[in-house]
Design a protein around this motif. Structure first.
Motif, PDB file in Angstrom:
ATOM      1  N   GLY A  10       0.845  -1.202   0.000  1.00 43.32           N
ATOM      2  CA  GLY A  10       0.000   0.000   0.000  1.00 43.32           C
ATOM      3  C   GLY A  10       0.867   1.234   0.000  1.00 43.32           C
ATOM      4  N   TYR A  11       0.229   2.360  -0.217  1.00 43.93           N
ATOM      5  CA  TYR A  11       0.946   3.631  -0.196  1.00 43.93           C
ATOM      6  C   TYR A  11       0.200   4.603   0.699  1.00 43.93           C
ATOM      7  CZ  TYR A  11       3.251   1.966  -4.463  1.00 43.93           C
ATOM      8  OH  TYR A  11       3.960   1.244  -5.370  1.00 43.93           O
ATOM      9  N   ALA A  12       0.968   5.512   1.296  1.00 40.52           N
ATOM     10  CA  ALA A  12       0.337   6.576   2.072  1.00 40.52           C
ATOM     11  C   ALA A  12      -0.217   7.607   1.091  1.00 40.52           C
ATOM     12  CB  ALA A  12       1.378   7.227   2.966  1.00 40.52           C
ATOM     13  N   SER A  13      -1.424   8.077   1.351  1.00 40.40           N
ATOM     14  CA  SER A  13      -1.967   9.134   0.501  1.00 40.40           C
ATOM     15  C   SER A  13      -2.629  10.167   1.410  1.00 40.40           C
ATOM     16  CB  SER A  13      -3.007   8.567  -0.471  1.00 40.40           C
ATOM     17  OG  SER A  13      -4.228   8.372   0.200  1.00 40.40           O
ATOM     18  N   ALA A  19      -4.456   0.519   0.149  1.00 37.15           N
ATOM     19  CA  ALA A  19      -3.920  -0.792  -0.222  1.00 37.15           C
ATOM     20  C   ALA A  19      -4.008  -0.937  -1.740  1.00 37.15           C
ATOM     21  CB  ALA A  19      -4.725  -1.894   0.452  1.00 37.15           C
ATOM     22  N   VAL A  20      -2.895  -1.250  -2.372  1.00 36.83           N
ATOM     23  CA  VAL A  20      -2.894  -1.454  -3.824  1.00 36.83           C
ATOM     24  C   VAL A  20      -2.940  -2.956  -4.130  1.00 36.83           C
ATOM     25  CG1 VAL A  20      -1.600  -1.071  -5.959  1.00 36.83           C
ATOM     26  CG2 VAL A  20      -1.675   0.711  -4.211  1.00 36.83           C
ATOM     27  N   LEU A  21      -2.107  -3.726  -3.424  1.00 37.13           N
ATOM     28  CA  LEU A  21      -2.145  -5.186  -3.577  1.00 37.13           C
ATOM     29  C   LEU A  21      -2.576  -5.754  -2.237  1.00 37.13           C
ATOM     30  CD1 LEU A  21       1.256  -5.664  -5.458  1.00 37.13           C
ATOM     31  CD2 LEU A  21      -1.034  -5.422  -6.447  1.00 37.13           C
ATOM     32  N   GLY A  38      -5.219  -5.242 -16.294  1.00 34.50           N
ATOM     33  CA  GLY A  38      -5.922  -4.568 -15.207  1.00 34.50           C
ATOM     34  C   GLY A  38      -6.081  -3.116 -15.600  1.00 34.50           C
ATOM     35  N   GLU A  39      -7.097  -2.479 -15.020  1.00 36.03           N
ATOM     36  CA  GLU A  39      -7.338  -1.078 -15.366  1.00 36.03           C
ATOM     37  C   GLU A  39      -6.193  -0.191 -14.909  1.00 36.03           C
ATOM     38  OE1 GLU A  39     -11.113   0.210 -13.912  1.00 36.03           O
ATOM     39  OE2 GLU A  39     -12.183  -1.187 -15.225  1.00 36.03           O
ATOM     40  N   SER A  40      -6.156   1.005 -15.462  1.00 36.74           N
ATOM     41  CA  SER A  40      -5.160   1.984 -15.042  1.00 36.74           C
ATOM     42  C   SER A  40      -5.291   2.220 -13.540  1.00 36.74           C
ATOM     43  CB  SER A  40      -5.410   3.279 -15.813  1.00 36.74           C
ATOM     44  OG  SER A  40      -4.448   4.215 -15.460  1.00 36.74           O
ATOM     45  N   GLY A  41      -4.169   2.165 -12.845  1.00 32.21           N
ATOM     46  CA  GLY A  41      -4.176   2.395 -11.398  1.00 32.21           C
ATOM     47  C   GLY A  41      -4.480   1.156 -10.576  1.00 32.21           C
ATOM     48  N   SER A  42      -4.662  -0.003 -11.227  1.00 32.48           N
ATOM     49  CA  SER A  42      -5.017  -1.216 -10.476  1.00 32.48           C
ATOM     50  C   SER A  42      -3.819  -1.828  -9.757  1.00 32.48           C
ATOM     51  CB  SER A  42      -5.665  -2.252 -11.405  1.00 32.48           C
ATOM     52  OG  SER A  42      -4.774  -2.598 -12.445  1.00 32.48           O
ATOM     53  N   GLY A  43      -2.599  -1.394 -10.099  1.00 39.00           N
ATOM     54  CA  GLY A  43      -1.432  -1.881  -9.361  1.00 39.00           C
ATOM     55  C   GLY A  43      -0.500  -2.773 -10.169  1.00 39.00           C
ATOM     56  N   LYS A  44      -0.651  -2.782 -11.494  1.00 36.83           N
ATOM     57  CA  LYS A  44       0.182  -3.670 -12.329  1.00 36.83           C
ATOM     58  C   LYS A  44       1.672  -3.327 -12.211  1.00 36.83           C
ATOM     59  CE  LYS A  44      -1.924  -2.428 -16.099  1.00 36.83           C
ATOM     60  NZ  LYS A  44      -2.788  -1.360 -15.525  1.00 36.83           N
ATOM     61  N   SER A  45       1.972  -2.028 -12.321  1.00 37.95           N
ATOM     62  CA  SER A  45       3.388  -1.631 -12.241  1.00 37.95           C
ATOM     63  C   SER A  45       3.937  -1.883 -10.840  1.00 37.95           C
ATOM     64  CB  SER A  45       3.562  -0.154 -12.589  1.00 37.95           C
ATOM     65  OG  SER A  45       3.069   0.086 -13.877  1.00 37.95           O
ATOM     66  N   THR A  46       3.092  -1.646  -9.839  1.00 35.76           N
ATOM     67  CA  THR A  46       3.511  -1.919  -8.458  1.00 35.76           C
ATOM     68  C   THR A  46       3.908  -3.382  -8.316  1.00 35.76           C
ATOM     69  OG1 THR A  46       2.022  -0.195  -7.637  1.00 35.76           O
ATOM     70  CG2 THR A  46       2.689  -1.891  -6.066  1.00 35.76           C
ATOM     71  N   LEU A  47       3.083  -4.268  -8.861  1.00 39.61           N
ATOM     72  CA  LEU A  47       3.360  -5.707  -8.774  1.00 39.61           C
ATOM     73  C   LEU A  47       4.664  -6.051  -9.501  1.00 39.61           C
ATOM     74  CD1 LEU A  47       2.399  -8.519  -7.945  1.00 39.61           C
ATOM     75  CD2 LEU A  47       0.996  -8.608  -9.987  1.00 39.61           C
ATOM     76  N   THR A 195       0.244  -5.616 -19.822  1.00 34.56           N
ATOM     77  CA  THR A 195      -0.280  -5.010 -21.050  1.00 34.56           C
ATOM     78  C   THR A 195      -1.712  -4.540 -20.842  1.00 34.56           C
ATOM     79  OG1 THR A 195      -0.731  -5.320 -23.397  1.00 34.56           O
ATOM     80  CG2 THR A 195      -0.978  -7.263 -22.006  1.00 34.56           C
ATOM     81  N   HIS A 196      -2.085  -3.506 -21.585  1.00 37.64           N
ATOM     82  CA  HIS A 196      -3.473  -3.054 -21.601  1.00 37.64           C
ATOM     83  C   HIS A 196      -4.231  -3.776 -22.709  1.00 37.64           C
ATOM     84  CE1 HIS A 196      -3.868   0.214 -18.759  1.00 37.64           C
ATOM     85  NE2 HIS A 196      -2.673   0.653 -19.106  1.00 37.64           N
ATOM     86  N   SER A 197      -3.475  -4.461 -23.582  1.00 39.38           N
ATOM     87  CA  SER A 197      -4.083  -4.954 -24.806  1.00 39.38           C
ATOM     88  C   SER A 197      -4.491  -6.431 -24.715  1.00 39.38           C
ATOM     89  CB  SER A 197      -3.070  -4.780 -25.954  1.00 39.38           C
ATOM     90  OG  SER A 197      -3.373  -5.645 -27.003  1.00 39.38           O
TER      91      SER A 197
HETATM   92  N1  ATP Z   1       5.171   5.612  -5.058  1.00 43.17           N
HETATM   93  C1  ATP Z   1       3.860   5.746  -4.908  1.00 43.17           C
HETATM   94  N2  ATP Z   1       3.344   6.501  -3.911  1.00 43.17           N
HETATM   95  C2  ATP Z   1       2.015   6.630  -3.722  1.00 43.17           C
HETATM   96  N3  ATP Z   1       1.090   6.017  -4.497  1.00 43.17           N
HETATM   97  C3  ATP Z   1       1.535   5.263  -5.502  1.00 43.17           C
HETATM   98  C4  ATP Z   1       2.934   5.083  -5.776  1.00 43.17           C
HETATM   99  N4  ATP Z   1       3.044   4.261  -6.853  1.00 43.17           N
HETATM  100  C5  ATP Z   1       1.788   3.955  -7.241  1.00 43.17           C
HETATM  101  N5  ATP Z   1       0.880   4.537  -6.434  1.00 43.17           N
HETATM  102  C6  ATP Z   1      -0.595   4.400  -6.524  1.00 43.17           C
HETATM  103  O1  ATP Z   1      -0.867   3.014  -6.527  1.00 43.17           O
HETATM  104  C7  ATP Z   1      -1.889   2.691  -7.449  1.00 43.17           C
HETATM  105  C8  ATP Z   1      -1.401   1.656  -8.454  1.00 43.17           C
HETATM  106  O2  ATP Z   1      -0.420   2.241  -9.297  1.00 43.17           O
HETATM  107  P1  ATP Z   1       0.289   1.412 -10.457  1.00 43.17           P
HETATM  108  O3  ATP Z   1       1.235   2.337 -11.148  1.00 43.17           O
HETATM  109  O4  ATP Z   1       0.862   0.169  -9.903  1.00 43.17           O
HETATM  110  O5  ATP Z   1      -0.960   1.069 -11.403  1.00 43.17           O
HETATM  111  P2  ATP Z   1      -0.988   0.471 -12.881  1.00 43.17           P
HETATM  112  O6  ATP Z   1      -2.019  -0.596 -12.889  1.00 43.17           O
HETATM  113  O7  ATP Z   1       0.386   0.106 -13.314  1.00 43.17           O
HETATM  114  O8  ATP Z   1      -1.495   1.744 -13.689  1.00 43.17           O
HETATM  115  P3  ATP Z   1      -1.264   2.151 -15.241  1.00 43.17           P
HETATM  116  O9  ATP Z   1      -1.892   1.078 -16.067  1.00 43.17           O
HETATM  117  O10 ATP Z   1      -1.990   3.455 -15.327  1.00 43.17           O
HETATM  118  O11 ATP Z   1       0.226   2.289 -15.432  1.00 43.17           O
HETATM  119  C9  ATP Z   1      -2.324   4.011  -8.068  1.00 43.17           C
HETATM  120  O12 ATP Z   1      -3.466   4.464  -7.408  1.00 43.17           O
HETATM  121  C10 ATP Z   1      -1.152   4.929  -7.818  1.00 43.17           C
HETATM  122  O13 ATP Z   1      -1.593   6.262  -7.696  1.00 43.17           O
END
Ligand code: ATP
Length: 216
Positions: A10-13, A19-21, A38-47, A195-197
């Protein structure tokens, strides 16, 4: 090759902790290819960043090639250098190095520079005529082919790719994608690709979807 068990992040906001994952478990065998959608912001890059050891989970376990991901940055960097190859949307080529030196860079760092394998990759990716150019003299598609070659030159056991063809037009993207899949298969590496595709996701062995912090 890759296993995640009950991973939370998770991240502090400004609205408190988000919680992202939320308990993600996943396993990927050697040689297997998996698409993560997964949709934009769903946490793919975080994972993906957690799998690459660029960040640490709040809870849960991640293992790469049977070795648990360490808690310290240094331990995670060592595991990444030896085993993991990254292909991101930003190509991150080194501007002061020509294509040949960019291609060799990661393999040299991993002490796995193999001129014969690099020559094979150069031919497969059609980079021969570009070897003495610098990144700023290349098109987006050419830069992406160099980025893929540089990653595969080090023969990583696990390739993590974040929208690798995201900023290419569809035709060049499809060509680069087909090449990457062929070369990943040739090295026997496992591939986890964001991927988004749905069209690109369909080309991989398995697909998982991230929603509400969980995979389905
Ligand atoms: N370093 C960070 N600090 C705070 N919040 C973050 C950080 N990195 C990501 N987030 C938040 O975590 C959530 C998931 O982000 P992430 O980049 O993993 O999504 P994503 O599925 O890869 O999105 P996209 O498809 O748009 O790239 C988002 O709401 C984002 O704002």
């Amino acid at each position: 090759m890759l296993s995640l068990t009950a991973v939370c992040k998770g991240y502090a906001s400004s609205e408190g902790r988000v919680a992202v994952l939320d308990g993600v478990s996943l396993s990927l065998a050697a040689g297997e290819t998996l698409a993560l959608t997964g949709e934009s912001g769903s946490g793919k890059s975080t994972l993906l960043h957690l799998c690459a050891g660029l960040d640490a989970p709040d809870a849960g376990r991640i293992a790469v090639a049977g070795r648990p991901m360490g808690r310290s940055d240094a331990e995670r960097a060592a595991l990444r250098r030896g085993t993991v190859g990254l292909v991101f949307q930003q190509f991150n080529l080194i501007p002061s190095l020509d294509v040949a030196a960019n291609l060799a860079f990661q393999a040299r760092l991993a002490e796995r520079h193999d001129p014969r394998w690099q020559a094979e990759l150069t031919a497969a990716l059609d980079l021969g005529p570009l070897l003495s150019r610098y990144p700023e003299e290349l098109s987006g598609g050419q830069q992406q082919r160099v980025a893929i070659g540089r990653t595969l030159a080090a023969r990583p056991a696990l390739v993590l790719a974040d929208e690798p063809t995201g900023n290419l037009d569809e035709t060049s993207g499809d060509k680069v994608m087909a090449l990457m899949l062929r070369l990943v298969a040739e090295t026997g590496a496992a591939l986890l690709m964001v991927t988004h595709s749905p069209r690109l996701a369909a080309q991989l062995d398995r697909r998982v979807h991230l929603r509400g912090g969980r995979l389905s």
